[in-house]
Design a protein around this motif. Structure first.
Motif, PDB file in Angstrom:
ATOM      1  N   ALA A  64       0.829  -1.208   0.000  1.00 38.18           N
ATOM      2  CA  ALA A  64       0.000   0.000   0.000  1.00 38.18           C
ATOM      3  C   ALA A  64       0.862   1.256   0.000  1.00 38.18           C
ATOM      4  N   GLN A  65       1.975   1.223   0.761  1.00 43.74           N
ATOM      5  CA  GLN A  65       2.872   2.374   0.806  1.00 43.74           C
ATOM      6  C   GLN A  65       3.515   2.610  -0.553  1.00 43.74           C
ATOM      7  N   LYS A  66       3.919   1.517  -1.215  1.00 50.19           N
ATOM      8  CA  LYS A  66       4.513   1.657  -2.545  1.00 50.19           C
ATOM      9  C   LYS A  66       3.503   2.254  -3.521  1.00 50.19           C
ATOM     10  N   VAL A  70       3.924   5.730  -5.540  1.00 53.84           N
ATOM     11  CA  VAL A  70       3.823   5.828  -7.004  1.00 53.84           C
ATOM     12  C   VAL A  70       2.825   6.912  -7.397  1.00 53.84           C
ATOM     13  N   GLU A  71       1.674   6.940  -6.710  1.00 52.72           N
ATOM     14  CA  GLU A  71       0.672   7.962  -7.008  1.00 52.72           C
ATOM     15  C   GLU A  71       1.222   9.359  -6.722  1.00 52.72           C
ATOM     16  N   ARG A  72       1.990   9.501  -5.621  1.00 53.22           N
ATOM     17  CA  ARG A  72       2.573  10.806  -5.289  1.00 53.22           C
ATOM     18  C   ARG A  72       3.549  11.237  -6.376  1.00 53.22           C
ATOM     19  N   GLN A  73       4.381  10.289  -6.822  1.00 51.68           N
ATOM     20  CA  GLN A  73       5.364  10.634  -7.848  1.00 51.68           C
ATOM     21  C   GLN A  73       4.689  10.939  -9.180  1.00 51.68           C
ATOM     22  N   GLU A  76       3.577  14.471  -8.871  1.00 54.72           N
ATOM     23  CA  GLU A  76       4.706  15.393  -9.024  1.00 54.72           C
ATOM     24  C   GLU A  76       5.139  15.485 -10.480  1.00 54.72           C
ATOM     25  N   LEU A  77       5.172  14.327 -11.141  1.00 49.34           N
ATOM     26  CA  LEU A  77       5.589  14.311 -12.545  1.00 49.34           C
ATOM     27  C   LEU A  77       4.612  15.109 -13.409  1.00 49.34           C
ATOM     28  N   ASN A  78       3.314  14.959 -13.124  1.00 50.74           N
ATOM     29  CA  ASN A  78       2.319  15.726 -13.876  1.00 50.74           C
ATOM     30  C   ASN A  78       2.509  17.222 -13.679  1.00 50.74           C
ATOM     31  N   GLN A  79       2.834  17.620 -12.431  1.00 48.14           N
ATOM     32  CA  GLN A  79       3.078  19.040 -12.155  1.00 48.14           C
ATOM     33  C   GLN A  79       4.312  19.526 -12.907  1.00 48.14           C
ATOM     34  N   VAL A 169      12.157   8.264  -9.551  1.00 46.59           N
ATOM     35  CA  VAL A 169      12.377   6.864  -9.192  1.00 46.59           C
ATOM     36  C   VAL A 169      11.038   6.234  -8.842  1.00 46.59           C
ATOM     37  N   THR A 170      10.665   5.194  -9.559  1.00 49.03           N
ATOM     38  CA  THR A 170       9.416   4.486  -9.294  1.00 49.03           C
ATOM     39  C   THR A 170       9.718   3.181  -8.583  1.00 49.03           C
TER      40      THR A 170
END
Length: 375
Positions: A64-66, A70-73, A76-79, A169-170
């Motif tokens: 769940a943490q991973k 991934v969703e957070r990154q 960030e990538l979209n931003q 980093v994913t």
């Protein structure tokens, strides 16, 4: 659509067996039948629940943490991509402005060169040494201007792109099956929770005939609820045991019923959920498996098919439990389906759309619905 009569067996009340607590991996349920398919299933209130398997909980939490990371990154990538698009627009505007300035500068330099030629021609015969020195210095400045004019302003432009060099980093995360298809063979590969790799294949023409060309079952089941009789698709007709070899391999790697059920859930939990409610277009299990997505009944069919594909699972009672997810104690409609698996020792209730282990195996204390056994 024809109404197919279904003979429904009574789901008996079961109790925890005498296994020691540390052998209990998943929470178990008991059931009371109210006649026909009307059944209430309730979570057994013992200490033999998920907390007795800390390693499994930890594994689910890490997953769940991973997924959260991934969703957070991704966010960030979209931003950063949005910022990059904005800066690209700035670059284009700078380039346009730079082109205009370059054109103007070329024009001014040409005028200056022409004036220098005229000046040198008229002044060559009468110039003093000091004037000749001034002419030489002017020529040097002219050369510097020409040189600088030929150098683009890209350095200052690229400075505005700073901050995009960092690598995103994913984390390593299991994904839905990888599908490869040729004219001859279609193959699938997937990972379990321990990153063991599994693969299986079919002849492409056979896959097309079975999954694409063969019409889907249109059989329905009548269910009596408080508001009257409703009809739902008979999902059991879609469970055909599509993956025998690979599911036996998966079971062989874990060696126990509850761990096998957990690993099947882990694979299905990677799939994208298109709807948490039942729809009226159930898909064949290999169709869902190939697409890596499905709605509530699609994932329930796939889960049941993977269980029934195994040699061990063939002898289990696997049932679909239809119920009202908005009113789990007194159904007013039928909009959701979960799986009930009885291996003769324990009863498990599994939510096929769940993304965490708690939601999958212990999301509800009680459910009142209608159970139908898969032959």
């Amino acid at each position: 659509m024809a109404v197919v009569p279904i003979v429904v067996g009574i789901l008996l009340v079961t109790f925890l067996n005498e296994d020691t607590l540390d052998k209990k991996i998943l929470p178990t349920y008991s059931a009371i039948s109210f006649g026909g398919s009307d059944t209430e299933i309730f979570l057994e209130k013992t200490s033999a629940i998920l907390e007795e398997n800390r390693s499994l909980q930890m594994q689910a939490q890490q997953y769940a943490q991973k997924a959260t990371e991934v969703e957070r990154q991704k966010s960030e990538l979209n931003q950063q991509l949005l910022s990059l698009q904005n800066q690209t627009q700035v670059i284009n505007e700078l380039k346009k402005s730079s082109d205009e300035r370059t054109e103007q500068l070329e024009f001014e330099l040409k005028k200056l060169e022409d004036q220098m030629d005229v000046f040198k021609t008229t002044a060559a015969s009468s110039s003093t040494p000091e004037q000749l020195l001034q002419i030489e210095e002017l020529e040097k400045k002219l050369l510097e201007l020409e040189t600088s004019q030929n150098q683009t302003d890209m350095d200052s432009i690229f400075e505005q792109l700073s901050g995009f060099e960092q690598e995103i980093v994913t984390p390593t995360l299991s994904k839905p099956p990888v599908v490869e298809m040729t004219d001859e063979i279609i193959s699938w590969s997937f990972l379990d929770s321990k990153n063991n790799n599994y693969s299986f294949s079919k002849v492409t023409s056979q896959f097309i005939d079975e999954v694409i060309k063969l019409p889907e079952s249109q059989d329905v089941i009548p269910i009596d609820i408080a508001s009257g009789t409703v009809q739902v698709r008979d999902l059991s007709k879609f469970v055909v045991g599509s993956m025998s070899k690979v599911m036996n391999e998966l079971y062989g790697n874990v060696g126990s019923d509850d761990e096998f059920i957990f690993e099947v859930w882990f694979v299905v939990s990677q799939f994208h959920v298109t709807s948490f409610e039942m729809q009226n277009d159930p898909k064949k299990p290999l169709d869902t498996f190939s697409k890596g997505e499905g709605d509530n009944e699609d994932l329930a069919i796939l889960f049941a098919d993977m269980i029934k594909s195994s040699t061990a699972g063939k002898d289990w009672q696997v049932k679909f439990l239809y119920f009202d997810s908005d009113n789990i104690s007194l159904p007013q409609k039928i909009n959701h389906v979960v799986l009930v698996i009885d291996n003769g020792k324990n009863v498990w209730v599994i939510e096929p759309t769940a993304k965490t282990i708690d939601e999958a195996f212990e999301s509800r204390d009680r459910i009142r619905g209608h159970v139908f056994t898969i032959d």
